[in-house]
Design a protein around this motif. Structure first.
Motif, short mmCIF file in Angstrom:
data_model
loop_
_atom_site.label_atom_id
_atom_site.label_comp_id
_atom_site.label_asym_id
_atom_site.label_seq_id
_atom_site.Cartn_x
_atom_site.Cartn_y
_atom_site.Cartn_z
N GLU A 282 -76.55 16.27 -47.48
CA GLU A 282 -76.20 16.31 -48.44
C GLU A 282 -75.06 14.71 -48.11
O GLU A 282 -74.95 14.03 -49.02
CB GLU A 282 -75.10 16.82 -48.86
CG GLU A 282 -76.04 18.30 -49.63
CD GLU A 282 -75.51 19.80 -49.56
OE1 GLU A 282 -74.40 19.55 -49.44
OE2 GLU A 282 -76.75 19.99 -50.15
N GLU A 283 -74.30 14.46 -46.56
CA GLU A 283 -73.29 13.42 -46.22
C GLU A 283 -74.20 12.65 -45.99
O GLU A 283 -73.80 11.59 -46.71
CB GLU A 283 -72.60 13.89 -45.09
CG GLU A 283 -71.82 13.24 -44.94
CD GLU A 283 -71.06 13.52 -43.54
OE1 GLU A 283 -71.00 12.41 -42.59
OE2 GLU A 283 -71.10 14.70 -43.01
N GLN B 117 -77.89 3.33 -49.73
CA GLN B 117 -78.52 4.16 -50.02
C GLN B 117 -79.83 4.03 -50.00
O GLN B 117 -80.38 5.20 -50.09
CB GLN B 117 -77.99 3.97 -52.01
CG GLN B 117 -78.30 5.47 -52.75
CD GLN B 117 -78.03 6.76 -51.31
OE1 GLN B 117 -76.62 6.98 -51.16
NE2 GLN B 117 -78.69 7.79 -51.66
N LEU C 200 -77.10 12.05 -47.30
CA LEU C 200 -76.75 11.00 -49.26
C LEU C 200 -76.34 10.97 -49.93
O LEU C 200 -76.79 10.24 -50.95
CB LEU C 200 -78.13 12.11 -49.09
CG LEU C 200 -79.73 12.05 -48.98
CD1 LEU C 200 -80.76 13.12 -50.03
CD2 LEU C 200 -80.42 10.98 -48.83
N SER C 201 -75.44 11.03 -49.91
CA SER C 201 -74.16 10.79 -50.81
C SER C 201 -73.62 9.87 -50.69
O SER C 201 -72.92 9.67 -49.17
CB SER C 201 -72.97 11.55 -50.79
OG SER C 201 -72.06 11.60 -51.69
N GLU C 202 -73.30 8.84 -51.03
CA GLU C 202 -72.55 7.25 -50.93
C GLU C 202 -71.07 7.53 -50.33
O GLU C 202 -70.36 7.08 -49.70
CB GLU C 202 -72.40 6.69 -51.91
CG GLU C 202 -72.32 4.85 -51.16
CD GLU C 202 -72.17 4.75 -52.64
OE1 GLU C 202 -72.28 2.44 -52.39
OE2 GLU C 202 -73.62 3.38 -53.41
N LYS C 203 -70.37 8.16 -51.31
CA LYS C 203 -68.79 9.30 -51.00
C LYS C 203 -68.61 9.42 -50.04
O LYS C 203 -68.23 9.02 -49.33
CB LYS C 203 -68.66 9.95 -52.19
CG LYS C 203 -67.48 9.65 -52.44
CD LYS C 203 -66.40 11.20 -53.72
CE LYS C 203 -65.01 11.18 -53.51
NZ LYS C 203 -65.20 11.96 -54.47
N ALA C 204 -69.66 10.15 -49.75
CA ALA C 204 -69.28 10.94 -48.68
C ALA C 204 -70.06 10.15 -47.39
O ALA C 204 -69.05 10.55 -46.43
CB ALA C 204 -70.10 12.58 -48.62
N ARG C 205 -70.72 9.42 -46.49
CA ARG C 205 -70.64 8.65 -45.57
C ARG C 205 -69.79 7.39 -45.82
O ARG C 205 -69.07 6.97 -44.25
CB ARG C 205 -72.38 7.70 -46.37
CG ARG C 205 -73.45 8.36 -46.34
CD ARG C 205 -74.84 7.32 -46.13
NE ARG C 205 -74.35 6.31 -47.44
CZ ARG C 205 -74.94 6.57 -48.06
NH1 ARG C 205 -76.19 7.50 -48.57
NH2 ARG C 205 -75.14 5.50 -48.89
N GLU D 192 -81.44 7.53 -47.45
CA GLU D 192 -82.39 7.07 -47.92
C GLU D 192 -84.64 7.93 -47.19
O GLU D 192 -85.03 8.72 -46.66
CB GLU D 192 -83.47 7.43 -49.29
CG GLU D 192 -82.53 7.91 -50.39
CD GLU D 192 -82.18 7.33 -51.94
OE1 GLU D 192 -83.53 6.54 -52.23
OE2 GLU D 192 -81.68 7.53 -52.51
N GLU E 207 -76.22 20.78 -44.67
CA GLU E 207 -75.00 19.73 -45.28
C GLU E 207 -75.02 18.16 -44.49
O GLU E 207 -74.44 17.69 -45.28
CB GLU E 207 -73.32 20.31 -44.56
CG GLU E 207 -72.69 20.36 -44.47
CD GLU E 207 -71.82 21.42 -43.62
OE1 GLU E 207 -71.06 20.64 -43.54
OE2 GLU E 207 -71.95 22.25 -43.50
#
Length: 157
Positions: free
Chosen positions: A41-42, A13, A44-49, A17, A38
């Protein structure tokens, strides 16, 4: 110039950042993360990465770039970014080849790598051609609040 010892690890993370804060100069500001919400957001999102984003660090563990890898059957789609202070320094080919080597060493079923690049980015296109990528097609991509011409390139492994 070459990159002194590089490690490639699943992105943390804090690395995401830091990458989100990178600022490129001139026409390359196109790649500043805040220009495409978009993608930001991907990133910065651990789930999306998920397990698709990797940090690249030098021998002193300084973050110098990143790769994203998406796999479909026997093909990989690669995304990449080099830290702004390292662009234009003649290390792009080494950087790209390290990403290709990572795929070859960790994903033995992959036989083709694809990437897309903004058509204006002649500097990157030159590097990709040196890395044995060939132009496949051109297309319009919606990004950064408008549509821009992009080039799809591929390399057989």
């Amino acid at each position: 110039m070459s990159i002194e010892y590089v490690s490639i690890w699943l992105m943390s993370q804090s690395d995401a950042e830091e990458i989100a804060s990178w600022k490129y100069e001139g026409p390359y500001s196109f790649y500043n993360a805040e220009n495409d919400l978009e993608d930001l957001e991907e990133l910065l999102s651990e789930k999306a990465r998920g397990s698709n984003y990797y940090s690249v660090k030098d021998s002193n563990q300084n973050l110098i770039g990143f790769f994203s890898f998406l796999f479909h059957k026997n093909e990989a789609v690669i995304g990449l970014g080099l830290a702004p202070h390292l662009t234009g320094q003649g290390i792009g080919l080494d950087f790209v080849n390290r990403g290709i080597n990572y795929i070859e060493n960790n994903f033995s079923n992959i036989n083709k790598v694809n990437l897309s690049v903004a058509a204006f980015n002649e500097r990157a296109i030159k590097v990709y051609k040196k890395a044995k990528f060939k132009t496949v097609s051109t297309y319009m991509q919606r990004t950064n609040g408008s549509e821009y011409p992009f080039i799809k390139m591929e390399r057989t492994l």
